[in-house]
Design an enzyme around this catalytic site. Sequence first.
Site, PDB file in Angstrom:
ATOM      1  N   CYS A  20      -4.496 -56.748  20.808  1.00  0.00           N
ATOM      2  CA  CYS A  20      -5.032 -55.842  21.822  1.00  0.00           C
ATOM      3  C   CYS A  20      -6.281 -55.110  21.358  1.00  0.00           C
ATOM      4  O   CYS A  20      -6.926 -54.423  22.157  1.00  0.00           O
ATOM      5  CB  CYS A  20      -3.955 -54.848  22.248  1.00  0.00           C
ATOM      6  SG  CYS A  20      -2.646 -55.608  23.236  1.00  0.00           S
ATOM      7  N   ASP A  56      -2.637 -47.989  35.904  1.00  0.00           N
ATOM      8  CA  ASP A  56      -1.273 -48.128  35.395  1.00  0.00           C
ATOM      9  C   ASP A  56      -1.085 -49.489  34.729  1.00  0.00           C
ATOM     10  O   ASP A  56      -1.998 -50.310  34.661  1.00  0.00           O
ATOM     11  CB  ASP A  56      -0.267 -47.913  36.530  1.00  0.00           C
ATOM     12  CG  ASP A  56       0.964 -47.156  36.079  1.00  0.00           C
ATOM     13  OD1 ASP A  56       1.409 -47.388  34.937  1.00  0.00           O
ATOM     14  OD2 ASP A  56       1.492 -46.340  36.851  1.00  0.00           O
ATOM     15  N   ASP A  57       0.132 -49.755  34.260  1.00  0.00           N
ATOM     16  CA  ASP A  57       0.387 -50.936  33.448  1.00  0.00           C
ATOM     17  C   ASP A  57       0.516 -52.220  34.237  1.00  0.00           C
ATOM     18  O   ASP A  57       0.320 -53.309  33.689  1.00  0.00           O
ATOM     19  CB  ASP A  57       1.660 -50.721  32.615  1.00  0.00           C
ATOM     20  CG  ASP A  57       1.505 -49.580  31.631  1.00  0.00           C
ATOM     21  OD1 ASP A  57       0.659 -49.714  30.724  1.00  0.00           O
ATOM     22  OD2 ASP A  57       2.187 -48.553  31.783  1.00  0.00           O
ATOM     23  N   GLY A 147       2.274 -72.959  33.498  1.00  0.00           N
ATOM     24  CA  GLY A 147       1.148 -72.073  33.229  1.00  0.00           C
ATOM     25  C   GLY A 147      -0.179 -72.776  33.401  1.00  0.00           C
ATOM     26  O   GLY A 147      -0.302 -73.748  34.139  1.00  0.00           O
TER      27      GLY A 147
END
Length: 338
Positions: A20, A56-57, A147
């Site tokens: 991150c 927000d998340d 995916g």
Amino acid sequence: MTPTRQASVRLTQFAHGGGCACKIPPGELEEVVSGLTVPRLAGGDTPLLVGLATGDDAAVVTVPGRPGTAMVCTADFFTPVVDDPYDWGRIAAANALSDVYAMGGRPVLAVNLLAWPRDRLPFELAREVLRGGLDIATEAGCHVGGGHSVDDPEPKYGMAVTGVADPERLLRNDTGRPGLPLSLTKPLGLGVLNNRHKVTGERFEQAVATMTALNRDAAEAALAAGATCATDVTGFGLLGHLHKLAKASGVTAVLDTAAVPYLDGAREAVRDGYVSGGTRRNLEWVAPFTEFGTTDADTRLLLADAQTSGGLLVAGEVPGAPVVGELVPYDSHTIVLE
């Protein structure tokens, strides 16, 4: 700290950043997404409960015909944070699932997001990354349904995740109120330990164990305790995510720096200079909104340390998690360090 396990490829050497810490800086990101909101789609019957407005998340929408069910949607991916491909997959999956837990939801379905330099890294490593992600999703009781992949000069992996939640029992970052304590469910220091790993090859088992631990139990405990306000602590560091929570809630967060837990070796890593550019950008971003008091330089860096798959920051008491501060009425700063 343990020696690096023998490996023919060090994945972290193929990435310009790690985990991150490679996020776009928060200040720049706010400028990019500013104004990109739609209050309500014409003719839509799925109101957006949580969107871009508060940063927000995850996004949350109601489900037509299911008044007690909301859908939680998120995506997260990043460059290698450790050299072991299986561990990287586990960490990236736990990190992606965390956004659903941070909203008080339960992950139901995930799809893989994979970027791979097919001419530089063998696909056997990619398979291990995907296996790690699958194992963590399985632990979470979340299906993985395929995916998307692209050929990319830099390896990246993560997941897009859909979950469900009770719209009346969400954990949001804009519902904090004065008088609530602040609990932190994982220790800090992941960023500096990961950066040391990238530079030296040293392996930190305590960091891997922390990053691969699901935030499921913490979210369930927060909801059981009646909490309505929370966020997870990832790339913007504790200070960055705390600033976003306090700003969205219109309060000031008073942080007891002595109560904040750290992983073994974190302070030594800061002392020895293993601080990422992302962490320094975090600190620069929150500085105008923070009253630092007498907090020393190393502690400031640790509080801004770019975490990967960090814990939950909850406005409320969570059994087993340290209380690291409290929310008070807003007074000139969003964060005050004591």
